[in-house]
Design a protein around this motif. Structure first.
Motif, PDB file in Angstrom:
ATOM      1  N   PRO A 209       0.690  -1.426  -0.105  1.00  0.00           N
ATOM      2  CA  PRO A 209      -0.103  -0.006   0.181  1.00  0.00           C
ATOM      3  C   PRO A 209       0.899   1.240   0.016  1.00  0.00           C
ATOM      4  O   PRO A 209       1.929   1.112   0.540  1.00  0.00           O
ATOM      5  N   ASP A 210       0.255   2.503  -0.658  1.00  0.00           N
ATOM      6  CA  ASP A 210       1.013   3.678  -0.656  1.00  0.00           C
ATOM      7  C   ASP A 210       0.655   4.270   0.786  1.00  0.00           C
ATOM      8  O   ASP A 210       1.163   5.005   1.273  1.00  0.00           O
ATOM      9  N   VAL A 211      -0.667   4.033   1.313  1.00  0.00           N
ATOM     10  CA  VAL A 211      -0.971   4.508   2.564  1.00  0.00           C
ATOM     11  C   VAL A 211      -1.512   3.267   3.448  1.00  0.00           C
ATOM     12  O   VAL A 211      -2.288   2.305   3.011  1.00  0.00           O
ATOM     13  N   ALA A 212      -1.137   3.421   4.764  1.00  0.00           N
ATOM     14  CA  ALA A 212      -1.813   2.368   5.643  1.00  0.00           C
ATOM     15  C   ALA A 212      -2.268   3.048   6.853  1.00  0.00           C
ATOM     16  O   ALA A 212      -1.709   3.870   7.664  1.00  0.00           O
TER      17      ALA A 212
ATOM     18  N   GLU B  16       8.052   2.789   2.548  1.00  0.00           N
ATOM     19  CA  GLU B  16       7.802   3.800   1.599  1.00  0.00           C
ATOM     20  C   GLU B  16       6.357   4.279   1.987  1.00  0.00           C
ATOM     21  O   GLU B  16       5.808   5.255   1.468  1.00  0.00           O
ATOM     22  N   ALA B  17       5.669   3.619   2.672  1.00  0.00           N
ATOM     23  CA  ALA B  17       4.156   3.808   2.882  1.00  0.00           C
ATOM     24  C   ALA B  17       4.050   4.914   3.857  1.00  0.00           C
ATOM     25  O   ALA B  17       4.926   5.203   4.779  1.00  0.00           O
ATOM     26  N   LEU B  18       3.066   5.775   3.708  1.00  0.00           N
ATOM     27  CA  LEU B  18       2.608   6.786   4.396  1.00  0.00           C
ATOM     28  C   LEU B  18       1.673   6.282   5.484  1.00  0.00           C
ATOM     29  O   LEU B  18       0.534   5.701   5.225  1.00  0.00           O
ATOM     30  N   LEU B  19       2.014   6.436   6.860  1.00  0.00           N
ATOM     31  CA  LEU B  19       1.162   5.702   7.944  1.00  0.00           C
ATOM     32  C   LEU B  19       0.412   6.556   8.614  1.00  0.00           C
ATOM     33  O   LEU B  19       1.045   7.942   8.899  1.00  0.00           O
ATOM     34  N   ILE B  20      -0.732   6.567   9.028  1.00  0.00           N
ATOM     35  CA  ILE B  20      -1.825   7.424   9.249  1.00  0.00           C
ATOM     36  C   ILE B  20      -2.394   6.731  10.715  1.00  0.00           C
ATOM     37  O   ILE B  20      -2.954   5.560  10.670  1.00  0.00           O
TER      38      ILE B  20
END
Length: 290
Positions: free
Chosen positions: A210-213, A245-249
């Motif tokens: 994923p690009d975003v998690a 590389e994933a952006l974590l939220i």
């Protein structure tokens, strides 16, 4: 000094301090971007491929019900904080995703105010049957091939605590799930749900990259059992190492009694461990465009 807004811009994630929906801002967002609004606890709006998803609605007024028995700080009443927007704004969605039926993800108020014809996605047949019994007429089950209005909704597995937790309170914890949002031309988003770091999360990161998690990171604690029943700081670090590389939220913080990691705690940990540029902790009512 670099401002908070400039940091978001540098990292490719824009902060919008407004409630969902906001059509003018959606139109201005880059094509293929995703709009994620932190509402409260694990309740989110995710606008993906132009489709408006409401995630895990907990819509009770502040202090409406007791703290979770047997958990830390159970003398506190839940939810701990007010909703940041009106319930009418929150329920304005195309579909609802309920990762599991715990009260802080699918509460009585949500069941009361949500339109009974709104499509609801459940993790399995048992949860779907329960939701239908609560009066909802369009209840669907997530799977490896489920979709809605052109958006793939891929069910992922999780574990709501350690083996020690399941040995003692497994019936209460039950099954949980996550969801991967996919569409051609859009960033892949992995919503992990109420899980700790373990093999199911590692497998999802490896399979879908994923690009975003979006992670539930409040490190909720049960009295007398070591470890969290959702992610804490070390779990987040494990996710970062597996998907650098994933952006974590970070979500599911500062809203129910047994969560012990705050947004400030998580940000400080990320700075100390060198991944602050890959972490976002939006406040209630804040929106990220990623």
């Amino acid at each position: 000094m670099t401002t908070r807004r400039e940091l978001f811009a540098l990292s490719g994630a824009a902060l919008v301090a407004s409630a969902f929906p906001a059509s003018a801002q959606d139109t201005a967002a880059p094509q293929g971007s995703v709009r994620i609004t932190q509402i409260r606890n694990a309740t989110l709006h995710v606008v993906y491929g132009g489709v408006r998803f409401l995630i895990d609605p907990m819509l009770s007024d502040r202090h409406a019900w007791p703290g979770f028995e047997g958990s830390v700080n159970s003398e506190e009443r839940n939810p701990l904080v007010h909703l940041p927007m009106t319930k009418e704004e929150i329920i304005d969605a195309d579909a609802v995703i309920v990762t599991h039926l715990h009260e802080d993800h699918w509460d009585e108020e949500a069941r009361k105010v949500l339109p009974k014809t709104l499509p609801v996605f459940a993790q399995n047949d048992a949860d779907a049957q329960t939701i239908r019994g609560q009066g909802f007429s369009d209840v669907r089950v997530l799977s490896a091939t489920s979709s809605f209005k052109g958006v793939q909704l891929i069910k992922t597995d999780g574990r709501h605590g350690t083996e020690a937790h399941y040995a003692k309170i497994g019936k209460i914890l039950g099954q949980v799930c996550g969801v991967v949002f996919k569409q051609a031309g859009a960033k892949t988003v992995y919503l992990a749900g109420d899980t700790i770091w373990q093999e199911d999360v590692a497998a999802a990161l490896d399979a879908y990259r994923p690009d975003v998690a979006i992670l539930n990171t409040g490190y909720a604690l049960v009295v007398g059992i070591e470890g969290g029943i959702i992610m804490g700081t070390q779990d987040v670090l494990s996710v970062h190492r597996a998907a650098p590389e994933a952006l974590l939220i970070g979500s599911h913080m500062e809203a129910v009694n047994h969560c012990t990691v705050s947004r400030a705690d998580l940000r400080a940990f990320a700075r100390a461990n060198g991944f602050a540029d890959k972490l976002r902790t939006p406040g209630d009512g804040e929106t990220l465009i990623v």
